[in-house]
Every structure is written in C-alpha cells, then in structure tokens.
Write an enzyme that holds these catalytic residues in place. Structure first.
Site, short mmCIF file in Angstrom:
data_model
loop_
_atom_site.label_atom_id
_atom_site.label_comp_id
_atom_site.label_asym_id
_atom_site.label_seq_id
_atom_site.Cartn_x
_atom_site.Cartn_y
_atom_site.Cartn_z
N HIS A 1 0.99 -1.39 0.25
CA HIS A 1 -0.35 -0.45 0.40
C HIS A 1 0.46 1.18 -0.09
O HIS A 1 0.43 2.02 -0.43
CB HIS A 1 -1.05 0.14 0.95
N GLY A 2 2.18 1.47 0.69
CA GLY A 2 3.02 2.19 0.64
C GLY A 2 4.20 2.17 1.18
O GLY A 2 3.85 1.27 1.80
#
Length: 461
Positions: free
Chosen positions: A322-323
């Site tokens: 996700h990041g």
C-alpha cells in the site's frame, strides 16, 4: 483521467457509442487505444513501463506453456523479476535507500547509492499484480497462454480497472475479450446506475468528509481528542466511499459494454471480525494475496504457529504494497496482530458471541489502524492515537464545520449504511421509479457534490 471529471464523462460516452457501432475485432482495437489514451492523460512517459511489461509477460506466457522443468520455472522467474523490478524501483527505491542512509549515518558511514526523485506511475501496483497473476496461472496450467497480443495487451490495459482495480484474473477477463457482446439495455441501465452511485459516494460523501479529515490529520497537535476521533471515523468512511466508489464506476462502465468485473467490496464495516473484514474489503487484493502468497506459504495447513507466521508475512507485505513508509507497514502489522490475537483468544477462551458488539469492536480496531494509513508520518499518528486513547477530548480547536454541515455528514453516513444493508442492488426495472431515482441521484451529485479535483485515494498505490 479522473472518473469524477467532465473529461471522463465525455470520454466514456464517445467510447461506449463507438464500441457498439463496430464489429468485434474493431472493438478490441478501440478499447486498447482508448485505454492507452486514458492512461496517457495522467503521465504519458510511464506508458512505456506498461508496454515493456506487456511484451515481457506476453512472450513469457507462451514460453512457459511450451517448456518443461527448470526452463518453465526460469521463464516465470524472469517475468516476475521484470514486474517486481519496476515496482521495486519506482515505489520502494527511495524508501529503502533512505532507511539505508539513516542506518549508515548511525555507523558513521556514507551511503554511496543515489537518491532519485521518482514519481510513482499511476496504478503501478494494480496492473503489476494483474500481469503477475497471468504468468502464475499459466505456470500452474490453470490458464492457456493468450496468443493474441492485442487481447493480452487489453487484459492489462482495460481502462475501467487499469489504475485501481479490481485486480482481475485471466480466467475471468481473457474469455470476455474474445466475446462479442450485443447491446443490452438492461446492462446499460444497471451499469449507469452503478456508476452514478459510485460517483455519489465519491463526490458527495468521500470528498465532503475529506475536508474535515485533511483539516485534522494535517495538524493533529492543534486539535482535541474528540475532534480527532470524529476525523478518524470520518476517514474510515472517506476511504471506503472513495475506493468502493471507484470500483462501482469501474464495474458499471464495464457492465454497460457487457463485461463482468468482480465485486470488490461487500459491506466491510458490518464485519464481526478482522478476518471477515478482509473477506469483504478490497476483495480482489485479499484473494490475490491469499492465492499467490498465503497458500504457497502453507496457509493454515502446517500448524498454528506457521499459520501465525503466514498471516504476519501476508499483512506486512500488504502494508508495504500500500505504501513505501513505516506507517503502512505498522498498519499491516496491526491487522496481522488483530487476527493472530483473535485466534489465540478463541483457542484459549470461549467468548460469548454478540453480533452487534462484534461489529462495533471490529470497526473500532479498523478505524484505529486507519490512523497509521492516513497520518503524515509516525509522529502524527502517535499524537492522534494518544489524544484519542487518553480521552484528551477537549483541548485544541473545534470542528471546521458549521453545525448543519456536520450533521449532514453524519446523515450521509447513515444513508450509506441503510443502502448497503437493505438495497444490495438498485432496481433497474423499466418503470418511472427507476428514472426518477436515476435523475434524483444525478441531481444530488451535481448540487451536493464536492468537485475538488482530488484523485481517488488508491491512485497513489
């Protein structure tokens, strides 16, 4: 090109009309060219990454199918290296390099590696995972290699789900691209209604909630715990309406042309456990990790402790997916911990079941974890959670809204819940009531929508 823009509305109308005006082979070319244009609007140069991975995976699929033994595995590995290589370089280079610099500084050493200022290509994680699922399925002999280069390119590039999913499997999409879909008025009506409902969730609910969320999360030290608690709850619904709204528009756009995309959300905030939440939230990603990481690791087949290990690995990788930041890794780690602790509790203690309390408790855990997902760094997340969990409710400034707007936000959340619970699919029977609902929803989007120009949250992934 943003789904909530006038540019997309015009693009969609033109492409759909042309789609039903030409023969099958022409449709494939039309959709591929339209998808290329759709992506070029964001950042033209990055379409070259898509082109390279498409070429690599197209030939890899054919060579995997034609080979045996070690050669077969070699072609799969080369395909995965190409896909993961682009993802690692553009998304994670600066994260890992920055952490290496910090570590070497502590040791009195200098990091010799350069620090590139890279802009993440839109939707890189999504189309990378979709491409990887193709070569893996061919390797597992569950999918025949696609010989038509144009159709395979469209499988990766199909504009409705190109930049934020759903992450489709080749078994679902490739046969559909070989199919000639006749114009179907029922598909058109239900698809347009789903697109409109997705637009409503994005511009009326999500964008409106974002105003308070941004106001509070960007400067948490200036707000009391009660304000931050409301902002955290609002963010839970902001990200849900933003991402599920995107998915609804994508699925609806595909449906109007005859395509069936997988459902990506199933009322996740009515889940009675974190495990159930992940069966209802971002379903295409959850099932991807289950099929291609959790089960190959051994799943739940090799004992309880290896199950805990596998859950930890999957959710830490999910957080990193996700990041490229420690806050995302912490977010993934929290979800792993929630599930592991719940399983340990169930093994040791018989806990009476109460559906309502289970739903509330699960929502609380999910909301608190979202703080790390949204916060600008670990320090901000720590400030927010400290103020909430220590009941430091009344220090700092008050809400950024007037009372009417604040109550309107809560009313929208209630409407969302009622619709998700009682109306799984809006009726599209050819009656005056359907057209009244359609026009009414369009009216609400136009007059109550917040058209801020912000991208969908998941475009950054």
């Amino acid at each position: 090109m943003l789904f909530d823009s006038l540019q997309f509305i015009l693009f969609y109308i033109v492409v759909t009309i042309l789609y039903f005006s030409i023969r099958h082979r022409g449709r494939v070319w039309l959709l591929l060219l339209a998808s290329c244009y759709f992506y070029l609007v964001f950042k033209p140069i990055y379409i070259l990454i898509l082109l390279v991975t498409i070429i690599v995976d197209y030939f890899a699929g054919i060579w995997i199918a034609q080979s045996e033994g070690k050669k077969r595995k070699l072609f799969l590995v080369l395909s995965l290296i190409a896909n993961i290589g682009f993802l690692a370089f553009f998304k994670y280079w600066n994260f890992f390099n920055g952490n290496l610099t910090t570590l070497l500084d502590l040791m009195g050493m200098v990091n010799p590696l350069p620090d590139y200022q890279l802009e993440l290509p839109i939707g890189l994680s999504f189309h990378t995972f979709q491409a990887m699922s193709y070569t893996i399925e061919v390797y597992r002999r569950k999918q025949e290699p696609e010989k038509d280069f144009i159709i395979y390119s469209l499988y990766v590039m199909f504009y409705p789900q190109l930049v934020a999913g759903p992450i489709e499997r080749p078994q679902n999409m490739l046969p559909q691209f070989h199919t000639y879909f006749k114009y179907n008025f029922e598909n058109l009506k239900s698809g347009l209604m789903l697109m409109l409902w997705g637009l409503f969730k994005k511009v009326v609910i999500s964008n409106r909630l974002a105003e308070m969320v941004d106001y509070c999360f960007d400067n948490p030290t200036e707000h009391g715990g009660l304000t931050l608690l409301v902002a955290a709850v609002f963010y839970s619904f902001q990200i849900y309406c933003d991402f599920s709204g995107y998915s609804d528009i994508a699925i609806g756009a595909g449906r109007t042309m005859g395509f069936t995309l997988m459902r990506n959300f199933d009322v996740p905030y009515l889940s009675k456990s974190i495990g159930e939440f992940w069966r209802r939230w971002h379903i295409s990603l959850s099932t991807w990790f289950k099929d291609y990481l959790y089960i190959p690791l051994g799943g739940s087949r090799e004992g309880e402790w290896k199950l805990y290990r596998n859950l930890a690995i999957v959710f830490l990788v999910s957080g990193l997916w996700h990041g490229a930041a420690w806050t995302f890794i912490i977010w993934g780690g929290l979800h792993a911990a929630f599930q592991i602790l719940a399983r340990m509790r169930d093994r040791l203690v018989k806990v009476p079941k109460n559906d309502f309390l289970s739903i509330v408790f699960t929502f609380i855990l999910v909301t608190l974890a979202w703080v790390f997902f949204r916060a600008k760094g670990f320090y901000n997340a720590k400030v927010i959670l400290t103020k909430i969990l220590t009941f430091d409710f009344f220090s700092g400034y008050s809400m950024p809204y007037n009372g009417t707007e604040f109550l309107f936000c809560w009313l929208l959340i209630v409407v969302l819940f009622l619709k998700d619970i009682f109306v799984k699919e809006i009726s599209v029977k050819n009656t005056p009531a359907f057209y009244a609902k359609f026009v009414g929803l369009a009216f609400l989007c136009y007059f109550f929508g917040v058209f801020s120009g912000d991208q969908f949250i998941y475009f950054q992934f």
